[in-house]
Design a protein around this motif. Structure first.
Motif, PDB file in Angstrom:
ATOM      1  N   ARG A 168      13.648   0.623  -4.732  1.00 54.60           N
ATOM      2  CA  ARG A 168      12.676  -0.330  -4.097  1.00 54.60           C
ATOM      3  C   ARG A 168      11.298   0.324  -3.760  1.00 54.60           C
ATOM      4  O   ARG A 168      10.372   0.053  -4.279  1.00 54.60           O
ATOM      5  N   ALA A 169      11.653   1.386  -2.845  1.00 51.60           N
ATOM      6  CA  ALA A 169      10.197   2.212  -2.425  1.00 51.60           C
ATOM      7  C   ALA A 169       9.701   2.777  -3.540  1.00 51.60           C
ATOM      8  O   ALA A 169       8.383   2.762  -3.713  1.00 51.60           O
ATOM      9  N   LYS A 170      10.338   3.501  -4.825  1.00 47.38           N
ATOM     10  CA  LYS A 170       9.593   3.895  -5.756  1.00 47.38           C
ATOM     11  C   LYS A 170       8.937   2.900  -6.726  1.00 47.38           C
ATOM     12  O   LYS A 170       7.951   3.219  -7.259  1.00 47.38           O
ATOM     13  N   GLU A 171       9.659   1.924  -7.055  1.00 48.60           N
ATOM     14  CA  GLU A 171       9.155   0.694  -7.610  1.00 48.60           C
ATOM     15  C   GLU A 171       7.662   0.396  -7.044  1.00 48.60           C
ATOM     16  O   GLU A 171       6.707  -0.042  -7.678  1.00 48.60           O
ATOM     17  N   ARG A 172       7.761   0.263  -5.762  1.00 51.84           N
ATOM     18  CA  ARG A 172       6.452  -0.224  -5.158  1.00 51.84           C
ATOM     19  C   ARG A 172       5.479   0.790  -5.153  1.00 51.84           C
ATOM     20  O   ARG A 172       4.261   0.420  -5.571  1.00 51.84           O
ATOM     21  N   PHE A 173       5.919   2.161  -5.166  1.00 58.72           N
ATOM     22  CA  PHE A 173       4.770   3.334  -5.273  1.00 58.72           C
ATOM     23  C   PHE A 173       4.288   3.218  -6.715  1.00 58.72           C
ATOM     24  O   PHE A 173       3.053   3.377  -6.926  1.00 58.72           O
ATOM     25  N   TYR A 174       4.787   3.002  -7.795  1.00 56.12           N
ATOM     26  CA  TYR A 174       4.529   3.229  -9.148  1.00 56.12           C
ATOM     27  C   TYR A 174       3.949   2.146  -9.763  1.00 56.12           C
ATOM     28  O   TYR A 174       3.218   2.212 -10.680  1.00 56.12           O
ATOM     29  N   VAL A 230       6.427   1.174   3.001  1.00 57.71           N
ATOM     30  CA  VAL A 230       6.582   1.243   1.644  1.00 57.71           C
ATOM     31  C   VAL A 230       5.428   0.366   1.044  1.00 57.71           C
ATOM     32  O   VAL A 230       5.155   0.525  -0.160  1.00 57.71           O
ATOM     33  N   GLU A 231       4.636  -0.415   1.766  1.00 56.90           N
ATOM     34  CA  GLU A 231       3.372  -1.141   1.070  1.00 56.90           C
ATOM     35  C   GLU A 231       2.427  -0.447   0.681  1.00 56.90           C
ATOM     36  O   GLU A 231       1.545  -0.855   0.131  1.00 56.90           O
ATOM     37  N   VAL A 232       2.094   0.836   1.360  1.00 60.39           N
ATOM     38  CA  VAL A 232       0.736   1.491   1.497  1.00 60.39           C
ATOM     39  C   VAL A 232       0.204   2.397   0.364  1.00 60.39           C
ATOM     40  O   VAL A 232      -0.710   2.507  -0.319  1.00 60.39           O
ATOM     41  N   CYS A 233       1.448   3.070  -0.207  1.00 59.83           N
ATOM     42  CA  CYS A 233       0.933   4.160  -1.291  1.00 59.83           C
ATOM     43  C   CYS A 233       1.093   3.706  -2.680  1.00 59.83           C
ATOM     44  O   CYS A 233       1.990   2.756  -3.244  1.00 59.83           O
ATOM     45  N   LEU A 234      -0.022   4.300  -3.426  1.00 58.62           N
ATOM     46  CA  LEU A 234       0.001   4.116  -4.889  1.00 58.62           C
ATOM     47  C   LEU A 234       0.021   5.569  -5.678  1.00 58.62           C
ATOM     48  O   LEU A 234      -0.424   6.436  -5.144  1.00 58.62           O
ATOM     49  N   PHE A 235       0.685   5.365  -6.882  1.00 60.35           N
ATOM     50  CA  PHE A 235       0.483   6.364  -7.773  1.00 60.35           C
ATOM     51  C   PHE A 235      -0.726   6.555  -8.687  1.00 60.35           C
ATOM     52  O   PHE A 235      -1.451   5.352  -8.654  1.00 60.35           O
ATOM     53  N   SER A 236      -1.327   7.894  -8.663  1.00 53.34           N
ATOM     54  CA  SER A 236      -2.424   7.950  -9.502  1.00 53.34           C
ATOM     55  C   SER A 236      -2.372   9.266 -10.136  1.00 53.34           C
ATOM     56  O   SER A 236      -1.732  10.264  -9.629  1.00 53.34           O
ATOM     57  N   SER A 237      -3.030   9.320 -11.333  1.00 53.53           N
ATOM     58  CA  SER A 237      -3.083  10.711 -12.223  1.00 53.53           C
ATOM     59  C   SER A 237      -4.219  11.543 -11.826  1.00 53.53           C
ATOM     60  O   SER A 237      -4.129  12.773 -12.225  1.00 53.53           O
ATOM     61  N   ASP A 238      -5.464  10.932 -11.614  1.00 53.31           N
ATOM     62  CA  ASP A 238      -6.583  11.621 -11.643  1.00 53.31           C
ATOM     63  C   ASP A 238      -7.070  12.219 -13.038  1.00 53.31           C
ATOM     64  O   ASP A 238      -7.948  12.827 -13.027  1.00 53.31           O
ATOM     65  N   GLU A 277       9.699  14.811  -6.970  1.00 56.80           N
ATOM     66  CA  GLU A 277      10.440  15.672  -6.254  1.00 56.80           C
ATOM     67  C   GLU A 277       9.940  15.325  -4.891  1.00 56.80           C
ATOM     68  O   GLU A 277      10.999  15.540  -4.029  1.00 56.80           O
ATOM     69  N   SER A 278       8.882  14.921  -4.466  1.00 57.48           N
ATOM     70  CA  SER A 278       8.444  14.326  -3.069  1.00 57.48           C
ATOM     71  C   SER A 278       9.293  13.129  -2.796  1.00 57.48           C
ATOM     72  O   SER A 278       9.731  13.040  -1.512  1.00 57.48           O
ATOM     73  N   ILE A 279       9.525  12.180  -3.545  1.00 58.97           N
ATOM     74  CA  ILE A 279       9.984  10.754  -3.110  1.00 58.97           C
ATOM     75  C   ILE A 279      11.508  10.717  -3.666  1.00 58.97           C
ATOM     76  O   ILE A 279      12.249   9.678  -3.507  1.00 58.97           O
ATOM     77  N   LYS A 280      12.222  11.969  -4.190  1.00 64.62           N
ATOM     78  CA  LYS A 280      13.605  11.735  -4.547  1.00 64.62           C
ATOM     79  C   LYS A 280      14.595  11.207  -3.657  1.00 64.62           C
ATOM     80  O   LYS A 280      15.485  10.466  -3.967  1.00 64.62           O
ATOM     81  N   GLY A 281      14.053  11.285  -2.293  1.00 66.85           N
ATOM     82  CA  GLY A 281      15.028  10.623  -1.202  1.00 66.85           C
ATOM     83  C   GLY A 281      14.927   8.955  -0.922  1.00 66.85           C
ATOM     84  O   GLY A 281      15.632   8.811  -0.232  1.00 66.85           O
TER      85      GLY A 281
END
Length: 399
Positions: A367-373, A335-343, A359-363
């Motif tokens: 906490r994992a979503k908050e880390r991503f975004y 969960v530490e690695v990925c970042l949201f981006s819009s380009d 759609e991809s992270i709905k599962g």
């Protein structure tokens, strides 16, 4: 109503759309006289001829209202705030992002080619002009985080440029993902660059376009008709080019890990931007198996205090493309690695990247979503977000 709402979103990849003379006012006189007009035709064919028309449209109140309503639909120079800096704060309000890390669009190949030639005065002068232009563009709103380029060709100049870029107001140090012409990016002569970034709590970032020529052009000599690129033109960005995008960052990051840079500088953070992430889980596994295979005879591997994959989770952050299986990547890499981006405002980012990411992270759990975004970006940017977030994490480590 902003495009993104309901949580805090930090955008790890956005762009300014340069004009052909964008660097001229920011270049020192000796560099200015040698500048060539920026090549800005690597988008939809003919679009670069309508820049001034787009500028006039942005001044028309009626069209501006439409542009605001179409904030995720209009791309490149047609997008509000894409090249007129005074319009970017309004665009950011409409996008709804808490911050944007801002990159150039067309300059990375020019910067890299200059760095690889025997002309350090021009290479570092060009980088300085780029950094001034980026900081000036982002100066209109503290939510805009400028990236400053640091050529790695010359050890002393690289150290000085890193210090200068940070003092100027850059919030991240952009380096090429291609190997310098005469030494490794892990060379001891570059230790001061990593030390400066670590001490300032400013990340080092790699971005697509900084890897040099991705493929031998003969891969496209197949006896078949030319294939149109992503933008509808030719010879810019096609499926076979896309397959090669991860190779330069994979090799550069592997070298930095194996040669102990992330071990020596444990608070240094590295962002890998707009180069996808579906390759990351297998690359992490390959790094670990490399240590298993070669540590018997390589002292540098024996000296590593962590497994390579642990350095990745601790210090490297990567932006997936919205079409990639992001949920799977996060499950495999951590969960530490990925970042949201819009380009934004590039066409490649799409009209609704949030919908595709969701759609991809709905599962995944909340906490994992908050880390991503949000939180992984806060961890990456460190002092670059000073004044933008209600809390600071002085150790640069999230729970």
């Amino acid at each position: 109503m902003p495009y993104a709402e309901g949580r805090t979103y930090h955008d790890a990849d956005s762009h300014v759309m340069e004009t052909p003379d964008w660097l001229v006012p920011c270049a020192d006189p000796a560099v200015r006289e040698r500048l060539k007009p920026l090549f800005v035709a690597a988008v939809k064919p003919g679009e670069e001829t309508m820049i001034e028309q787009a500028r006039r449209r942005h001044l028309d109140p009626a069209d501006r209202e439409r542009a605001e309503a179409e904030i995720m639909l209009r791309k490149n120079w047609s997008a509000l705030g894409s090249f007129v800096k005074e319009d970017r704060p309004r665009a950011l309000d409409l996008l709804g992002f808490a911050s944007q890390l801002v990159f150039n669009t067309f300059l990375n190949p020019y910067l890299l080619n200059a760095e690889r030639k025997d002309d350090p005065d021009f290479a570092y002068g060009l980088a300085r002009a780029h950094n001034r232009a980026m900081v000036e563009f982002c100066s209109v709103d503290r939510r805009l985080l400028a990236t400053g380029y640091v050529p790695l060709a010359d050890f002393e100049r690289a150290r000085a440029m890193a210090e200068e870029a940070i003092a100027m107001g850059s919030k991240a140090l952009l380096i090429p993902s291609a190997c310098p012409a005469r030494h490794s990016p892990s060379h001891v002569g570059l230790f001061p660059v990593w030390a400066i970034a670590q001490e300032a709590r400013i990340p080092v970032v790699l971005h697509v376009g900084g890897g040099g020529q991705l493929l031998d052009p003969n891969y496209f000599v197949n006896g078949l008709p030319p294939v149109p690129d992503f933008h509808g033109g030719a010879e810019n960005f096609r499926s076979v080019d896309y397959m090669a995008i991860p190779f330069p960052p994979m090799q550069t990051l592997s070298t930095l890990i194996i040669d102990g840079i992330l071990d020596r500088f444990p608070q240094l953070k590295i962002g890998v931007i707009e180069q996808g992430a579906v390759w990351v889980p297998s690359w992490m596994r390959q790094l670990d198996t490399t240590v298993d295979a070669f540590s018997k005879n390589e002292e540098r591997l024996k000296r590593l205090r962590l497994r390579p994959s642990e350095y990745v989770r601790r210090q490297i952050r990567v932006t997936p493309y919205p079409h990639e299986p992001v949920g799977w990547i996060i499950e495999q890499a951590g969960v530490e690695v990925c970042l949201f981006s819009s380009d934004w405002p590039h066409v490649e980012g799409g009209r609704n990247p949030l919908r595709r990411f969701e759609e991809s992270i709905k599962g995944l759990g909340e906490r994992a979503k908050e880390r991503f975004y949000c939180e992984n970006f806060v961890d990456l940017m460190g002092a670059g977000l000073a004044g933008l977030i209600p809390r600071a994490d002085p150790e640069g480590v999230l729970p």
